[in-house]
Design an enzyme around this catalytic site. Structure first.
Site, mmCIF file in Angstrom:
data_model
loop_
_atom_site.group_PDB
_atom_site.id
_atom_site.type_symbol
_atom_site.label_atom_id
_atom_site.label_comp_id
_atom_site.label_asym_id
_atom_site.label_seq_id
_atom_site.Cartn_x
_atom_site.Cartn_y
_atom_site.Cartn_z
ATOM 1 N N CYS A 1 3.595 8.057 -14.954
ATOM 2 C CA CYS A 1 4.801 8.371 -14.171
ATOM 3 C C CYS A 1 4.520 8.105 -12.693
ATOM 4 O O CYS A 1 4.577 8.989 -11.854
ATOM 5 C CB CYS A 1 5.188 9.831 -14.410
ATOM 6 N N GLU B 1 -11.643 19.300 -6.280
ATOM 7 C CA GLU B 1 -10.263 19.492 -5.845
ATOM 8 C C GLU B 1 -10.101 19.294 -4.340
ATOM 9 O O GLU B 1 -9.104 18.744 -3.882
ATOM 10 C CB GLU B 1 -9.754 20.873 -6.258
ATOM 11 N N CYS C 1 12.925 13.329 -20.711
ATOM 12 C CA CYS C 1 13.128 12.954 -19.305
ATOM 13 C C CYS C 1 14.575 12.566 -19.006
ATOM 14 O O CYS C 1 15.092 11.569 -19.508
ATOM 15 C CB CYS C 1 12.199 11.806 -18.933
ATOM 16 N N TYR D 1 -1.826 24.674 -3.761
ATOM 17 C CA TYR D 1 -2.199 23.750 -4.828
ATOM 18 C C TYR D 1 -3.620 24.017 -5.319
ATOM 19 O O TYR D 1 -3.861 24.193 -6.522
ATOM 20 C CB TYR D 1 -2.098 22.271 -4.389
ATOM 21 N N CYS E 1 7.636 4.070 -18.359
ATOM 22 C CA CYS E 1 8.392 4.986 -19.229
ATOM 23 C C CYS E 1 8.178 4.692 -20.720
ATOM 24 O O CYS E 1 8.194 5.600 -21.545
ATOM 25 C CB CYS E 1 9.874 4.925 -18.885
ATOM 26 N N ASP F 1 1.023 19.466 -7.162
ATOM 27 C CA ASP F 1 0.701 18.421 -6.187
ATOM 28 C C ASP F 1 1.807 17.360 -6.222
ATOM 29 O O ASP F 1 2.846 17.555 -6.862
ATOM 30 C CB ASP F 1 -0.656 17.807 -6.506
ATOM 31 N N LEU G 1 -14.925 9.685 4.023
ATOM 32 C CA LEU G 1 -13.924 10.226 3.097
ATOM 33 C C LEU G 1 -12.656 10.671 3.827
ATOM 34 O O LEU G 1 -11.577 10.731 3.225
ATOM 35 C CB LEU G 1 -14.527 11.405 2.319
#
Length: 352
Positions: free
Chosen positions: A194, A39, A210, A122, A201, A140, A82
DNA sequence: AACTCGTGGTC
DNA sequence: TGACCAAGAGT
């Protein structure tokens, strides 16, 4: 706001996730430490970029204990390339805290985990839900994009207050018994279907839920404030060698941009001539006759652009400062350089 | 609240 | 090619 059929939304989303979820290295088992590392690496960074770093990091620091016992230099080296290097330093700090104060067990409550260095709203929710299946929101950019479209929310998602609004929506929408899969499914949907531009879609498992899709406004959501253009900074960098061929390098300060990384000495300069570079060399105790222009390096950061003219010089070098070293090319490979200065290193390699 | 903090990929 | 963007946090 349109009423969402929560039960059907969860089913449609989770069934899709069960079928389509990617096989990612940190999804092989449910080790809180591995989830945590993944994460942190994934903050503002794409999955494809993270994967090789994750493997290498787990190879070097397979357990929380091993990371806690490692030297900071070694941790930074594993992070080299990174970006956002404070993530690595903060992770290292936090892991040492967990080892000392939590008996090596990653905390599983919102209050405790948020106190850890580098673990914000988050990441706290991501670790709690993914590692412990705690029904906490992990909001996020993906999740905000998906939800802004589902509910046609036009608030600016770059604002903290708006993120909190989305967290409340997730608290009411999350599948209580499948928090881990729900949060990961939302992010996976945002990353693969998305998407910011040209969302797919027709392939979306929750297209019937949606509102943006229904109104045809999916392309203009979410609303996000534009970032300022990065500010240009002109630099002159010096690749100084002594007569035995060793290079003068220095360690950056403990805070700020690229903190604690290594680099070739440089000055900020707006002038064309190399006079300021020569006086800079004197301050460095680099006694060289000739300065030859090597290359121009442009390096773009989030908020600034380095326009760097690189010069080479060879001469007698005395008394390196405490943060400086004279090292052979082989020894330089052990240090952590930002990509901007790796471009200089690469040139040295190329020339021999 | 607005700014700092990296890098690589995409269109 | 330049602007935009990415599983954000700290100050």
């Amino acid at each position: 706001m349109k009423i969402l059929d929560k039960q059907r939304f969860q089913n449609d989303l989770l069934n899709w996730y069960d079928q389509e979820k990617r096989d990612l290295p940190w999804r092989k088992e449910r080790d809180p430490y591995r989830i945590w590392v993944s994460e942190i690496m994934l903050q503002q960074t794409k999955v494809d970029t993270v994967i090789p770093y994750f493997y290498n990091f787990m190879d070097k620091f397979p357990t929380l204990e091993k990371l806690a016992e490692a030297e900071e230099e070694e941790v930074l080296k594993a992070w080299e390339g990174l970006g956002y290097y404070s993530r690595a330093r903060n992770l290292h700090t936090a892991v040492k805290e967990v080892k000392e104060f939590y008996n090596g067990q990653v905390p599983d409550t919102e209050d405790e985990i948020k106190k850890l260095r580098g673990v914000g709203p988050y990441t706290a929710g991501a670790i709690l839900s993914i590692a412990y299946n705690v029904p906490a929101p992990a909001v996020d950019g993906n999740v905000m994009r998906v939800l802004s479209r589902i509910f046609t929310i036009y608030d600016d998602i770059s604002k903290v207050s708006v993120r909190k609004k989305f967290e409340e929506i997730v608290r009411e929408t999350i599948a209580a018994d499948r928090a881990s899969d729900f949060n990961q499914a939302m992010m996976e949907l945002g990353a693969t279907v998305c998407t910011p531009r040209s969302p797919a879609c027709l392939l979306c498992p929750v297209q019937q839920h949606c509102e943006a899709r229904e109104e045809g406004v999916q392309e203009i959501l979410p609303v996000k404030a534009k970032k300022k253009a990065p500010r240009p900074v002109s630099l002159k960098a010096l690749v100084a060698q002594d007569y035995s061929g060793r290079y003068l390098v220095e360690k950056r300060p403990d805070t700020g941009l690229l903190a604690k990384l290594w680099q070739f000495p440089y000055i900020e300069s707006l002038t064309e001539s190399d006079e300021d570079l020569k006086s800079f060399a004197e301050e460095l105790s680099v006694n060289a006759e000739k300065f030859s222009y090597q290359q121009h390096v442009r390096h773009v950061f989030s908020h600034l652009v380095w326009e760097m003219d690189v010069y080479q010089a060879r001469g007698k070098i005395t008394n390196p400062a405490p943060n400086q070293k004279l090292l052979t090319k082989e020894e330089l490979k052990e240090l952590t350089f930002p990509v901007s200065h790796q471009k200089i290193l690469y040139k040295l390699e190329e020339e021999l």
